[in-house]
Design a protein around this motif. Structure first.
Motif, PDB file in Angstrom:
ATOM      1  N   GLY A  41     -23.067  35.951 -11.355  1.00  6.26           N
ATOM      2  CA  GLY A  41     -21.617  35.889 -11.221  1.00  6.26           C
ATOM      3  C   GLY A  41     -20.988  34.653 -11.835  1.00  6.26           C
ATOM      4  O   GLY A  41     -19.784  34.440 -11.719  1.00  6.26           O
ATOM      5  N   HIS A  42     -21.785  33.842 -12.503  1.00  8.14           N
ATOM      6  CA  HIS A  42     -21.267  32.592 -13.077  1.00  8.14           C
ATOM      7  C   HIS A  42     -21.422  32.551 -14.594  1.00  8.14           C
ATOM      8  O   HIS A  42     -21.817  31.530 -15.167  1.00  8.14           O
ATOM      9  N   ALA A  43     -21.088  33.658 -15.244  1.00  9.89           N
ATOM     10  CA  ALA A  43     -21.175  33.712 -16.704  1.00  9.89           C
ATOM     11  C   ALA A  43     -20.303  32.643 -17.358  1.00  9.89           C
ATOM     12  O   ALA A  43     -20.695  32.052 -18.366  1.00  9.89           O
ATOM     13  N   ARG A  44     -19.145  32.381 -16.788  1.00 11.89           N
ATOM     14  CA  ARG A  44     -18.264  31.350 -17.369  1.00 11.89           C
ATOM     15  C   ARG A  44     -18.906  29.973 -17.332  1.00 11.89           C
ATOM     16  O   ARG A  44     -18.703  29.164 -18.231  1.00 11.89           O
ATOM     17  N   LEU A  45     -19.674  29.716 -16.290  1.00  9.83           N
ATOM     18  CA  LEU A  45     -20.367  28.430 -16.186  1.00  9.83           C
ATOM     19  C   LEU A  45     -21.343  28.266 -17.347  1.00  9.83           C
ATOM     20  O   LEU A  45     -21.508  27.164 -17.876  1.00  9.83           O
ATOM     21  N   VAL A  46     -21.952  29.366 -17.768  1.00 10.25           N
ATOM     22  CA  VAL A  46     -22.852  29.327 -18.937  1.00 10.25           C
ATOM     23  C   VAL A  46     -22.054  28.895 -20.159  1.00 10.25           C
ATOM     24  O   VAL A  46     -22.492  28.040 -20.933  1.00 10.25           O
ATOM     25  N   GLY A  47     -20.875  29.463 -20.342  1.00 11.97           N
ATOM     26  CA  GLY A  47     -20.010  29.070 -21.461  1.00 11.97           C
ATOM     27  C   GLY A  47     -19.635  27.603 -21.389  1.00 11.97           C
ATOM     28  O   GLY A  47     -19.662  26.894 -22.394  1.00 11.97           O
ATOM     29  N   TYR A  48     -19.300  27.129 -20.204  1.00  7.54           N
ATOM     30  CA  TYR A  48     -18.950  25.710 -20.038  1.00  7.54           C
ATOM     31  C   TYR A  48     -20.141  24.819 -20.384  1.00  7.54           C
ATOM     32  O   TYR A  48     -19.991  23.781 -21.033  1.00  7.54           O
ATOM     33  N   ALA A  49     -21.330  25.225 -19.931  1.00  2.53           N
ATOM     34  CA  ALA A  49     -22.536  24.434 -20.213  1.00  2.53           C
ATOM     35  C   ALA A  49     -22.801  24.357 -21.709  1.00  2.53           C
ATOM     36  O   ALA A  49     -23.124  23.288 -22.239  1.00  2.53           O
ATOM     37  N   LEU A  50     -22.658  25.481 -22.398  1.00  2.00           N
ATOM     38  CA  LEU A  50     -22.893  25.477 -23.847  1.00  2.00           C
ATOM     39  C   LEU A  50     -21.824  24.677 -24.576  1.00  2.00           C
ATOM     40  O   LEU A  50     -22.119  23.988 -25.561  1.00  2.00           O
ATOM     41  N   HIS A  51     -20.606  24.745 -24.086  1.00  2.00           N
ATOM     42  CA  HIS A  51     -19.520  23.965 -24.691  1.00  2.00           C
ATOM     43  C   HIS A  51     -19.764  22.465 -24.527  1.00  2.00           C
ATOM     44  O   HIS A  51     -19.331  21.665 -25.353  1.00  2.00           O
ATOM     45  N   ALA A  52     -20.489  22.076 -23.483  1.00  2.00           N
ATOM     46  CA  ALA A  52     -20.751  20.658 -23.207  1.00  2.00           C
ATOM     47  C   ALA A  52     -21.906  20.084 -24.027  1.00  2.00           C
ATOM     48  O   ALA A  52     -22.172  18.884 -23.956  1.00  2.00           O
ATOM     49  N   LEU A  53     -22.584  20.920 -24.813  1.00  2.00           N
ATOM     50  CA  LEU A  53     -23.706  20.430 -25.623  1.00  2.00           C
ATOM     51  C   LEU A  53     -23.242  19.413 -26.653  1.00  2.00           C
ATOM     52  O   LEU A  53     -22.153  19.555 -27.216  1.00  2.00           O
ATOM     53  N   PRO A  54     -24.055  18.417 -26.946  1.00  2.00           N
ATOM     54  CA  PRO A  54     -23.696  17.484 -28.019  1.00  2.00           C
ATOM     55  C   PRO A  54     -23.715  18.210 -29.366  1.00  2.00           C
ATOM     56  O   PRO A  54     -24.441  19.194 -29.541  1.00  2.00           O
ATOM     57  N   PRO A  55     -22.928  17.751 -30.324  1.00  2.00           N
ATOM     58  CA  PRO A  55     -22.804  18.439 -31.613  1.00  2.00           C
ATOM     59  C   PRO A  55     -24.124  18.738 -32.334  1.00  2.00           C
ATOM     60  O   PRO A  55     -24.248  19.767 -32.961  1.00  2.00           O
ATOM     61  N   LEU A  56     -25.097  17.882 -32.260  1.00  2.00           N
ATOM     62  CA  LEU A  56     -26.339  18.096 -33.006  1.00  2.00           C
ATOM     63  C   LEU A  56     -27.473  18.607 -32.113  1.00  2.00           C
ATOM     64  O   LEU A  56     -28.647  18.428 -32.437  1.00  2.00           O
ATOM     65  N   SER A  57     -27.132  19.271 -31.041  1.00  2.00           N
ATOM     66  CA  SER A  57     -28.137  19.806 -30.127  1.00  2.00           C
ATOM     67  C   SER A  57     -29.015  20.836 -30.836  1.00  2.00           C
ATOM     68  O   SER A  57     -28.538  21.597 -31.681  1.00  2.00           O
ATOM     69  N   ASP A  58     -30.296  20.862 -30.491  1.00  2.00           N
ATOM     70  CA  ASP A  58     -31.195  21.856 -31.086  1.00  2.00           C
ATOM     71  C   ASP A  58     -31.342  23.095 -30.194  1.00  2.00           C
ATOM     72  O   ASP A  58     -32.123  23.979 -30.490  1.00  2.00           O
ATOM     73  N   LEU A  59     -30.569  23.159 -29.118  1.00  2.86           N
ATOM     74  CA  LEU A  59     -30.583  24.334 -28.257  1.00  2.86           C
ATOM     75  C   LEU A  59     -29.991  25.513 -29.032  1.00  2.86           C
ATOM     76  O   LEU A  59     -28.949  25.368 -29.678  1.00  2.86           O
ATOM     77  N   PRO A  60     -30.611  26.695 -29.006  1.00  3.00           N
ATOM     78  CA  PRO A  60     -30.109  27.831 -29.787  1.00  3.00           C
ATOM     79  C   PRO A  60     -28.886  28.497 -29.144  1.00  3.00           C
ATOM     80  O   PRO A  60     -28.897  29.673 -28.782  1.00  3.00           O
ATOM     81  N   TRP A  61     -27.815  27.751 -28.998  1.00  3.95           N
ATOM     82  CA  TRP A  61     -26.569  28.215 -28.380  1.00  3.95           C
ATOM     83  C   TRP A  61     -26.030  29.469 -29.040  1.00  3.95           C
ATOM     84  O   TRP A  61     -25.382  30.291 -28.398  1.00  3.95           O
ATOM     85  N   GLN A  62     -26.296  29.626 -30.339  1.00  4.85           N
ATOM     86  CA  GLN A  62     -25.732  30.746 -31.088  1.00  4.85           C
ATOM     87  C   GLN A  62     -26.250  32.087 -30.582  1.00  4.85           C
ATOM     88  O   GLN A  62     -25.658  33.133 -30.838  1.00  4.85           O
ATOM     89  N   ARG A  63     -27.343  32.088 -29.844  1.00  8.34           N
ATOM     90  CA  ARG A  63     -27.963  33.328 -29.367  1.00  8.34           C
ATOM     91  C   ARG A  63     -27.328  33.850 -28.083  1.00  8.34           C
ATOM     92  O   ARG A  63     -27.773  34.852 -27.535  1.00  8.34           O
ATOM     93  N   VAL A  64     -26.267  33.195 -27.618  1.00 10.40           N
ATOM     94  CA  VAL A  64     -25.580  33.644 -26.407  1.00 10.40           C
ATOM     95  C   VAL A  64     -24.229  34.225 -26.809  1.00 10.40           C
ATOM     96  O   VAL A  64     -23.426  33.564 -27.465  1.00 10.40           O
ATOM     97  N   ILE A  65     -24.019  35.487 -26.429  1.00  7.22           N
ATOM     98  CA  ILE A  65     -22.800  36.213 -26.804  1.00  7.22           C
ATOM     99  C   ILE A  65     -22.208  36.873 -25.562  1.00  7.22           C
ATOM    100  O   ILE A  65     -22.799  36.820 -24.483  1.00  7.22           O
ATOM    101  N   ASN A  66     -21.074  37.539 -25.732  1.00  2.51           N
ATOM    102  CA  ASN A  66     -20.462  38.164 -24.559  1.00  2.51           C
ATOM    103  C   ASN A  66     -21.062  39.544 -24.274  1.00  2.51           C
ATOM    104  O   ASN A  66     -21.851  40.073 -25.068  1.00  2.51           O
ATOM    105  N   ALA A  67     -20.681  40.118 -23.155  1.00  2.06           N
ATOM    106  CA  ALA A  67     -21.266  41.379 -22.686  1.00  2.06           C
ATOM    107  C   ALA A  67     -20.920  42.572 -23.571  1.00  2.06           C
ATOM    108  O   ALA A  67     -21.580  43.603 -23.503  1.00  2.06           O
ATOM    109  N   GLN A  68     -19.908  42.430 -24.419  1.00  2.00           N
ATOM    110  CA  GLN A  68     -19.552  43.493 -25.351  1.00  2.00           C
ATOM    111  C   GLN A  68     -20.339  43.405 -26.658  1.00  2.00           C
ATOM    112  O   GLN A  68     -20.155  44.214 -27.558  1.00  2.00           O
ATOM    113  N   GLY A  69     -21.196  42.406 -26.765  1.00  2.00           N
ATOM    114  CA  GLY A  69     -21.972  42.230 -27.984  1.00  2.00           C
ATOM    115  C   GLY A  69     -21.227  41.463 -29.057  1.00  2.00           C
ATOM    116  O   GLY A  69     -21.578  41.514 -30.229  1.00  2.00           O
ATOM    117  N   LYS A  70     -20.211  40.735 -28.649  1.00  2.00           N
ATOM    118  CA  LYS A  70     -19.392  39.987 -29.603  1.00  2.00           C
ATOM    119  C   LYS A  70     -19.545  38.484 -29.412  1.00  2.00           C
ATOM    120  O   LYS A  70     -19.908  38.011 -28.346  1.00  2.00           O
TER     121      LYS A  70
END
Length: 112
Positions: A41-70
Motif C-alpha cells: 500500500g506504499h507505492a508512493r513511498l517507493v517513488g519518493y525513495a527513488l527520487h531521493a537517490l543521488p544523481p550518480l547512483s548505480d541503483l537500477p531505478w529505471q526498472r521501476v515503472i507504474n502499474a499500467q506499464g508506463k
C-alpha cells in the motif's frame, strides 16, 4: 524497523535492496517493490525513495515503472522519461506503440 543480520533497515534501505535485485531486461512496478519490501500500500513511498537517490547512483531505478506499464517520473525530473526509456530499451525492453511495456512479458517475478 525490520532487521537484516542484526542491523535495522530503514524503509528506503528496504526499497533499495529490492530494486537492486531487479535483473537487467525486467521491470517491476512501484507497488511490486512496496509489497516485496514489506510495505504494502506504499507505492508512493517507493517513488519518493527513488527520487531521493543521488544523481550518480548505480541503483537500477529505471526498472521501476507504474502499474499500467508506463514510465511516470512526473514533472520534477525534466527529460527523465526519455532517459528512462533509453536505459530500458538498451536492456532489451520493448515499448508498445502506446508507450507501455508489456508487463506479462517483462515483469520481474522473484522467487520467494
Amino acid at each position: 524497523m525490520r532487521t537484516c543480520g542484526g542491523y535495522s533497515l530503514t524503509k528506503y534501505q528496504r526499497i533499495y535492496s529490492i530494486v537492486k535485485q531487479i535483473p537487467t531486461g525486467y521491470v517491476a512496478t512501484y507497488g511490486d517493490i512496496a509489497i516485496l519490501a514489506d510495505l504494502p500500500g506504499h507505492a508512493r513511498l517507493v517513488g519518493y525513495a527513488l527520487h531521493a537517490l543521488p544523481p550518480l547512483s548505480d541503483l537500477p531505478w529505471q526498472r521501476v515503472i507504474n502499474a499500467q506499464g508506463k514510465i511516470s517520473l512526473g514533472k520534477t525530473f525534466p527529460g527523465g522519461e526519455l532517459q528512462q526509456r533509453h536505459l530500458l530499451e538498451a536492456e532489451g525492453i520493448v515499448f508498445e506503440a502506446n508507450g507501455k511495456i508489456n508487463l506479462r512479458h517483462f515483469r520481474w517475478q522473484p522467487k520467494r
